[in-house]
Motif scaffolding. Structure first.
Motif, short mmCIF file in Angstrom:
data_model
loop_
_atom_site.label_atom_id
_atom_site.label_comp_id
_atom_site.label_asym_id
_atom_site.label_seq_id
_atom_site.Cartn_x
_atom_site.Cartn_y
_atom_site.Cartn_z
N PRO A 270 0.91 -1.36 0.18
CA PRO A 270 0.05 -0.03 0.08
C PRO A 270 0.80 1.17 -0.02
O PRO A 270 0.42 2.35 -0.32
CB PRO A 270 -0.95 -0.15 1.27
CG PRO A 270 -0.88 -1.41 1.49
CD PRO A 270 0.46 -1.99 1.24
N GLY A 271 2.10 1.39 0.41
CA GLY A 271 3.01 2.39 0.48
C GLY A 271 3.57 2.82 -0.75
O GLY A 271 4.43 3.91 -1.08
N ASP A 272 3.20 2.02 -1.99
CA ASP A 272 3.84 2.35 -3.28
C ASP A 272 3.00 3.56 -3.97
O ASP A 272 2.01 3.13 -4.18
CB ASP A 272 3.82 1.22 -4.31
CG ASP A 272 4.59 1.14 -5.42
OD1 ASP A 272 4.90 2.18 -5.61
OD2 ASP A 272 4.58 0.31 -6.37
N ALA A 273 3.65 4.55 -4.07
CA ALA A 273 3.19 5.44 -4.66
C ALA A 273 3.34 5.85 -6.27
O ALA A 273 3.10 6.77 -6.73
CB ALA A 273 3.57 7.01 -4.12
N SER A 274 3.92 4.65 -6.71
CA SER A 274 4.33 4.80 -8.32
C SER A 274 3.10 5.18 -9.17
O SER A 274 3.31 5.97 -10.05
CB SER A 274 5.15 3.42 -8.73
OG SER A 274 6.13 3.16 -7.83
N GLU A 275 2.02 4.51 -8.78
CA GLU A 275 0.89 4.71 -9.90
C GLU A 275 0.41 6.06 -9.64
O GLU A 275 0.33 6.67 -10.74
CB GLU A 275 -0.17 3.85 -9.42
CG GLU A 275 -1.46 3.90 -10.39
CD GLU A 275 -2.36 2.74 -10.07
OE1 GLU A 275 -3.65 3.08 -10.48
OE2 GLU A 275 -2.30 1.80 -9.40
N GLY A 276 0.14 6.59 -8.50
CA GLY A 276 -0.27 8.20 -8.38
C GLY A 276 0.86 9.02 -9.22
O GLY A 276 0.67 10.14 -9.88
N LEU A 277 2.21 8.78 -8.89
CA LEU A 277 3.41 9.43 -9.54
C LEU A 277 3.13 9.34 -10.94
O LEU A 277 3.39 10.37 -11.81
CB LEU A 277 4.65 9.00 -8.99
CG LEU A 277 5.85 9.96 -9.53
CD1 LEU A 277 5.86 11.47 -9.32
CD2 LEU A 277 7.11 9.26 -9.04
N THR A 278 3.05 8.34 -11.56
CA THR A 278 2.78 8.13 -12.88
C THR A 278 1.75 8.93 -13.51
O THR A 278 1.73 9.37 -14.89
CB THR A 278 2.73 6.56 -13.29
OG1 THR A 278 3.62 5.88 -12.79
CG2 THR A 278 2.52 6.28 -14.78
N ARG A 279 0.69 9.03 -12.86
CA ARG A 279 -0.46 9.67 -13.09
C ARG A 279 -0.05 11.21 -13.49
O ARG A 279 -0.38 12.19 -14.50
CB ARG A 279 -1.82 9.69 -12.29
CG ARG A 279 -2.56 8.47 -12.52
CD ARG A 279 -4.07 8.43 -11.90
NE ARG A 279 -3.82 8.53 -10.46
CZ ARG A 279 -3.75 7.60 -9.64
NH1 ARG A 279 -3.67 6.49 -10.13
NH2 ARG A 279 -3.78 8.20 -8.23
N VAL A 280 0.68 11.86 -12.56
CA VAL A 280 1.26 13.28 -12.46
C VAL A 280 2.44 13.39 -13.83
O VAL A 280 2.02 14.44 -14.43
CB VAL A 280 1.82 13.48 -11.30
CG1 VAL A 280 2.40 14.91 -11.32
CG2 VAL A 280 0.93 13.52 -10.06
N VAL A 281 2.84 12.36 -13.95
CA VAL A 281 3.93 12.44 -15.20
C VAL A 281 3.27 12.53 -16.27
O VAL A 281 3.63 13.17 -17.22
CB VAL A 281 5.00 11.43 -14.97
CG1 VAL A 281 5.99 11.46 -16.10
CG2 VAL A 281 5.90 11.41 -13.53
N ARG A 282 2.17 11.58 -16.70
CA ARG A 282 1.52 11.58 -17.81
C ARG A 282 0.69 12.67 -17.94
O ARG A 282 0.64 13.16 -19.20
CB ARG A 282 0.45 10.29 -17.75
CG ARG A 282 -0.51 9.86 -18.65
CD ARG A 282 -1.43 8.80 -18.57
NE ARG A 282 -0.71 7.63 -18.46
CZ ARG A 282 -0.65 6.97 -17.49
NH1 ARG A 282 -1.42 7.39 -16.29
NH2 ARG A 282 0.19 5.81 -17.38
N ARG A 283 0.13 13.31 -16.89
CA ARG A 283 -0.62 14.65 -17.14
C ARG A 283 0.48 15.73 -17.63
O ARG A 283 -0.14 16.46 -18.36
CB ARG A 283 -0.90 15.33 -15.88
CG ARG A 283 -1.87 16.40 -15.69
CD ARG A 283 -3.06 16.31 -16.85
NE ARG A 283 -4.04 17.53 -16.74
CZ ARG A 283 -4.53 17.75 -17.91
NH1 ARG A 283 -4.88 17.02 -18.74
NH2 ARG A 283 -5.42 19.05 -17.69
N MET A 284 1.76 15.96 -17.05
CA MET A 284 2.56 16.84 -17.62
C MET A 284 2.91 16.68 -19.32
O MET A 284 2.83 17.45 -19.91
CB MET A 284 4.09 16.70 -16.66
CG MET A 284 4.01 16.95 -15.52
SD MET A 284 5.77 16.81 -14.63
CE MET A 284 5.37 17.34 -13.02
#
Length: 406
Positions: A238-252
């Motif tokens: 549950p502590g893996d924040a990679s998916e949320g970070l990828t959404r941010v990168v994708r948005r950029m």
């Protein structure tokens, strides 16, 4: 008469280059900066909180931003195109990584569609690490928003994001001696040091509270410790924040590509859009939104399939129990109605959230292109989400919709 004659013969006053273009002067002052370490203090009455922000930058590919409050530090890195986060906020710590190269590969078909339809479009090109800085006023929440983050920017742009943000906001500079000040968004005031070009302070006031950010320390000479850029591994579970970070990168990356789409299409205000050109425009917009819609709704489509299976099992039990067919069908249609309502809400939200991209300079046909984009987005949503979701529901529940059922 002599004083007047002397005045007449004096050479006319001229503005210095810095006075004519303070942002250009600031960018020039920072052009030779190869590394920098900054510390800011930030206080906010909105949350009755304070924090310290540290920023480390090494050209051309390294940025780290730390936010420390209450003894806990959260960090965001960008090193050689790889983003990483480590968050100490919330009940449990989180860490994640996202390689921008993978996101760029996802968007490659849309990029290719743009270049095929408009060969002169600006390409993504080489990118460099940058300190992203943006601020504004949210009318809906009546709050000021401030964002300081690691970003990828085009190699010919300034790596210091406040320059880009101030150019986009296009507000006049006020000479205040050692600094230039800029009042933006009706609620914010930013000052830039004339000597360095770096943000000296940011003040914001809204109906919900006040915010103040002040530069405490700046060094552009001392070498930044290389250990500052060692990326943490992603957390497990549950502590893996990679998916949320990828959404941010994708948005950029999506915002960058969409800006280039507008630049290629909406920049020419003279030529009429004939049928062939409109077809090329729609082809590009479908390729772009087809990918963004797919990624945005993949999790929901997966959850929907599970829900459809649950409903199908429930209907099968009612049929096996001998319930009247019309009663079973009424339940099936009621559940289908809930699905239709959810799809309507999704489509409405998509239309509301889509807005004209923030561009460095106005484009003559941006509004016209935006109107066309709205239509293509609705078409893509129907084709990729609404219709497949309804077909999947009808297939899973073992019956066809009644005429006019959506």
């Amino acid at each position: 008469m002599l004083p007047m004659l002397l005045c007449l013969w004096l050479p006319p006053a001229t503005q210095s280059p810095a006075a004519a273009d303070p942002l250009g002067a600031a960018q020039e002052a920072m052009a030779a900066v190869r590394q920098a370490s900054l510390r800011y203090a930030l206080t906010s009455t909105l949350e009755n909180a304070s924090c310290e922000i540290r920023v480390d930058y090494v050209a051309p590919d390294r940025v780290r931003i730390d936010r420390t409050a209450g003894g806990a530090t959260s960090s965001m890195w960008l090193v050689d195109g790889v983003f990483a986060v480590s968050s100490a906020e919330g009940p449990k710590p989180a860490r994640g990584r996202s390689d921008s190269a993978a996101v760029v590969a996802e968007l490659a078909p849309a990029e290719q569609a743009l270049l095929q339809a408009f060969p002169n479009a600006r390409r993504r090109g080489t990118k460099r690490a940058a300190i992203g800085m943006n601020w504004g006023f949210d009318e809906e929440s009546q709050k000021v928003t401030v964002a300081l983050e690691s970003q990828l920017r085009a190699a010919d742009e300034s790596p210091f994001g406040w320059i880009t943000t101030l150019r986009r906001k296009a507000v006049p500079a006020v000479d205040e001696g050692a600094v230039w000040s800029f009042s933006t968004d009706g609620h914010c005031r930013v000052t830039l040091s004339k000597a360095t070009g770096f943000v000296q302070s940011l003040d914001a006031e809204s109906p919900k509270g006040k915010l103040h950010m002040e530069l405490l320390e700046l060094s552009t000479e001392a070498e930044v410790d290389p250990a500052r850029f060692h990326l943490p591994a992603a957390a497990e579970g549950p502590g893996d924040a990679s998916e949320g970070l990828t959404r941010v990168v994708r948005r950029m990356e999506e915002m960058d590509l969409r800006g280039r789409i507008y630049g290629a299409i909406a920049g020419d205000g003279a030529a009429a859009w004939d049928e062939a050109l409109r077809a090329r425009i729609d082809q590009v917009l479908r390729a772009f939104h087809g990918r963004t819609i797919q990624k945005a709704f993949e999790p929901w489509m997966e959850r929907s399939r599970t829900i459809h299976t649950t409903i199908s099992e429930r209907l099968a039990k009612l049929r096996a129990a001998g319930n009247p067919p019309e009663e079973v069908e009424a339940l099936r249609q009621r559940e289908r109605g809930y699905l239709l309502k959810q799809l309507d809400e999704f489509e409405k939200t998509l239309a509301t959230r889509l807005s004209e991209p923030e561009l460095d300079s106005p484009l003559p046909r941006a509004a016209e292109l935006f109107l066309r984009e709205q239509g293509v987005l609705a078409e893509v949503f129907r084709a990729q989400v609404r219709e497949p979701a309804l077909e999947a529901y009808d297939r899973a529940t073992g019956s066809n919709p009644r005429p006019g059922g959506g």
